[in-house]
Each structure stands twice: as structure tokens, then as C-alpha cells.
Design an enzyme around this catalytic site. Sequence first.
Site, PDB file in Angstrom:
ATOM      1  N   ASP A   1      -4.012   6.581  11.078  1.00  0.00           N
ATOM      2  CA  ASP A   1      -2.681   6.434   9.622  1.00  0.00           C
ATOM      3  C   ASP A   1      -1.124   6.260  10.601  1.00  0.00           C
ATOM      4  O   ASP A   1      -1.581   7.974   9.644  1.00  0.00           O
ATOM      5  CB  ASP A   1      -3.040   5.694   8.896  1.00  0.00           C
ATOM      6  CG  ASP A   1      -2.283   5.011   7.879  1.00  0.00           C
ATOM      7  OD1 ASP A   1      -1.354   5.139   8.073  1.00  0.00           O
ATOM      8  OD2 ASP A   1      -2.754   4.896   6.335  1.00  0.00           O
TER       9      ASP A   1
ATOM     10  N   SER B   1       0.597  -1.469   0.051  1.00  0.00           N
ATOM     11  CA  SER B   1       0.146   0.088  -0.002  1.00  0.00           C
ATOM     12  C   SER B   1       0.607   1.318  -0.106  1.00  0.00           C
ATOM     13  O   SER B   1      -0.160   2.243  -0.848  1.00  0.00           O
ATOM     14  CB  SER B   1      -0.945  -0.061   0.968  1.00  0.00           C
ATOM     15  OG  SER B   1      -0.679  -0.287   2.778  1.00  0.00           O
TER      16      SER B   1
ATOM     17  N   HIS C   1       0.766   5.710   5.975  1.00  0.00           N
ATOM     18  CA  HIS C   1       1.062   6.148   4.980  1.00  0.00           C
ATOM     19  C   HIS C   1       1.022   7.510   4.858  1.00  0.00           C
ATOM     20  O   HIS C   1       1.072   7.997   6.152  1.00  0.00           O
ATOM     21  CB  HIS C   1      -0.343   5.758   4.648  1.00  0.00           C
ATOM     22  CG  HIS C   1      -1.000   4.055   3.785  1.00  0.00           C
ATOM     23  ND1 HIS C   1      -1.387   3.103   5.099  1.00  0.00           N
ATOM     24  CD2 HIS C   1      -0.011   3.169   3.015  1.00  0.00           C
ATOM     25  CE1 HIS C   1      -1.488   2.437   5.000  1.00  0.00           C
ATOM     26  NE2 HIS C   1      -0.543   1.721   3.492  1.00  0.00           N
TER      27      HIS C   1
END
Length: 463
Positions: free
Chosen positions: A440, A182, A443
Site C-alpha cells: 500500500d 479511503s 494510504h
Amino acid sequence: LAAMVTNFLQKYQLQNHHLILPKKQFVTYAVYALIVLAFLHYLLFYPASASDKSVVAQVQQEVAPAVVSARVGAREQLLPPTPSPHQGDEALGNPLAEEEAPAPPPCDYSDGEWVPDARPPLYNGTSCGTIKDGQNCMSHGRPDTGYLYWRWRPRGCDLPAFSPDAFLGWLRNRHLAFVGDSLARNQAESLLCLLASRSAPELVYRDGEEGRFRRFVFREFNATVSVFWSPFLVKVAEKAERAGVRHNNVFLDAFDERWMSRLGALDAAVLSVGHWFLIPGVYHDGGLVVACHDCADLNHTETDFFGAFRDAVHRTLAEVTRRHGRGAADGKKKVVALTTFSPAHFEGDWDKAGACPRQRPYSAGEKEMGYTEAELRKIVVEAVRVAADAAAGSGLRFAALDVTALANLRPDGHPGPFMHKDPFASGGGEGAVDRRVQNDCVHWCMPGPVDTFNEVLLQTILR
Ligand SMILES: *[C@@H]1O[C@H](CO)[C@@H](O)[C@H](O)[C@H]1NC(C)=O
Ligand SMILES: *[C@@H]1O[C@H](CO)[C@@H](O)[C@H](O)[C@H]1NC(C)=O
Ligand SMILES: *[C@@H]1O[C@H](CO)[C@@H](O)[C@H](O)[C@H]1NC(C)=O
């Protein structure tokens, strides 16, 4: 869930005590064990959905001008003398230049510092339609915008701002693929947005959940960008927690043909993996289990994940070289770039509101690179060196996008709670740091520091 984390961590510590790992390693493993559960959720089960674009514009318009004007003065003082590094421009117009042996890197982007920069990002949640929902921080109500106004200044040289024209000029009649997890997707989507500020991409192919396999075309340039999901680069039977399979089964002696079989059609590939090696995995080679991470319940010997990572990367690059053979019929040089490990910045409990609460980059030297991050980075840099030597003269060029240090200094660039829209809307308010919400800190917000990865990529492909 918090209890799960605790259990997991306790079990993990026990396991590591048995192994009497050096303390530094132990601490790193424990930290990553904690991060892991967060991963499982947003890496795998976090649904992609269309972004909502309404909120950002207002917030940014209110805050940005003040930030910009405050920083203009600072930036002028901080700007280095610009040595005009147009390296590679010649190569654009001169096909012969592509035949030459790779020049030594003109600028080492791996070490430097973040300095204030008044220029606004090339895109935002309003102007770019391909931002993944979980990374659309502005649209999700992230109130501070200061994290947008920094640029990476390498020590002793300059990293030019991203030029969509230069990139699309290179990409004309070419096909660039991002391959990996990702984080690879995050970087791909950043590039699509950066390029979209010049020319609109068209989605021509899509397959797999969360758009794991996608292809975009910039018609005006006959330029193609595709994204391949391959979190280990080599073949894997992915874990399926709902079916009780907690481990990824990785086959170090088998390649992932979902992307490998497409190599012939690619002019450039950006490979980016690492994080999936930190979660529970069983590694197979020649029918034997050769490595196992977090696998006490399987009766396999616990190993660290560095060896498996090194093997996967080395074997993949060797296979790319083998399949490339003596070069493409048209004599076009191919570029294979590997993005080095992108560090996470969880500071407290991963599910508390302030898991990565910082709003400014670390200054140079303020934050040492962690042991795991440094090792994973080094493995990639070394693998690239080995592959480059082996491929000399083959028309295949390997390069490392050495972003670990620059990313390590950006604790402010992650979505944190703003992976979801208005995370505090249902009460609690922003001050309520006790509030448990998913964060998160892995990311990158878009726009954000990941755009710098693509500034480095541009200089790498032009070289
Ligand atoms: C978003 O980008 C567009 C196009 O560059 C620009 O016109 C607009 O002002 C930006 N919006 C914000 C909130 O920065
Ligand atoms: C368009 O780009 C592809 C690479 O993606 C290339 O193979 C093809 O030759 C290009 N078409 C033309 C007309 O140059
Ligand atoms: C692990 O070993 C124990 C003792 O030999 C055995 O009872 C158990 O079934 C084994 N577990 C697995 C998953 O093979």
C-alpha cells in the site's frame, strides 16, 4: 495477477495510443492504470480487523531514543524563528469574530519542506485503538521509525504542532464530518487518534463494511466526529467486480444524500476525494454519458477524468451553498474544507516488496509533483475559490487543505508491505525484494504524515 496487470497495461496503452494523448498524460495514465489494480484490492476487498498491538512497543523503544537524540541537535539549528501564529484564538472566545469576512490566509501551508523533529507522535498503535489494521505500520512490524520524526515547515511561516486541546475546544458542542474515500477515512482516523491523546472517543454509530459510516462522540466536550463514505461526493452505483461490473457509474446531476442530507447537522465538513476518479468509470448527466474513463469495452468515447472530477467538485460545493441558504439559525459559521489530492508513491512493481521502500522524505525540490496530481490539486483549489466567492456573507466558509505538495514529498510514509502484519514472516526475509507481497503506497501509516493534514485542518478551522 501480475499477468493481469500486464494485460491491463497493454490494453490501456493501446487505448491511449489511439487517442494520441500528449506523452506526459499518457505516462501518467499508464502509471495510474498500474496502480489501479492495487487499489481494487485494498480499497474494496481488504478486510478491516482489530489491530494487534504487541510488536510495536519493543521495536520503537529500541530504535526511537537513538533517532531522537541524533536529531535534537539538528532540529535546534533548523528551527525557524517562531512568529507565534495563534491566529484564530480570538475567534474561540469571541462569537463576533465569526461574523467577520474571511481573512486572507495568514500562512500558506502548501509549500515548504520537511525538517527533522525530535518530538514523538501524539499517539501510537498501543495508545490509540481506532487505527485501521492496514495502516498500523508499527504494529505490523515496520522496522524503521525515522519516518515519524519530521515536521512540515512551510516556506516563510510556521505550522503549529497539533493541539488536541485547541481542536477539542473548537469542537465543543460541534459536529465535524469527514466525507470521501479511503483517504478521507485515513485522515479521519488520524484526527480521532490525535484527539484521543486528550479525551477518549466513544463509537456511537456504525454502518457499512469497513466502517464506511461511523460517528464518534467525545463526551467530555459534547464533540462529534463522523465519517461518511462517498468516493465521488455525488451519487454513484459502485462497481461490483464479482458481478462483472467493472465500472463505477457516477451521476453528476444527482447528489449523494447519505451525507448531503446531514448537512444541516454539521458545523464542519472535510471533503476528500480523487483516487476513485482514476479507476474505470462512466459519468452520467441528464441521462447521457458525458465522460468515460477506461471504457473501450463499453463503446463510449474515452475521456480524461479531470472534467468529471471538476464537475463533481464544483456541483457539490454549489449544492452545499444552495442548501445552506442564508445561514444556520444559531448564526454559527460553518466550515467546508477540501483536502487536495494525496499522491501515491509506487516506484516499482506494486506487488514487489519494495514498492515504496524509501525511509526518508524527499528534500525540497527533489521530487516534482506529477501531472495528474498537480491537475487534481488545482481543480480543488479553484473550486474552493469559486465556492468561497459565491458563498461570501452566507456564514459558510470554504477552504482548501492544500496538502498535495507536502504529501508528495513523503514516499516514506506509506505502509508498503506493512499493510499486513509481519509480511515477511513466512520466509524470504526483508532483503528478499523479489518477494511478491501486496503493498500500500497510497494510504498513510498512522502515526505518520497524514497527521500533518490535521495540523493544517486545525489552523484552518481556527482561522
Ligand atoms: C505509545 O504512546 C504511549 C502514550 O503516549 C506511550 O506511553 C508509549 O511509550 C508509546 N509507545 C511507543 C512504543 O512509543
Ligand atoms: C451538543 O452538540 C450538538 C452538536 O453535535 C449540539 O447540537 C447540541 O446543542 C450540543 N448540546 C449542548 C447541550 O450544547
Ligand atoms: C459495441 O459495438 C459493437 C459494434 O457496434 C457491438 O457489436 C457491441 O455489442 C457493442 N458493445 C456494447 C457493450 O454495447
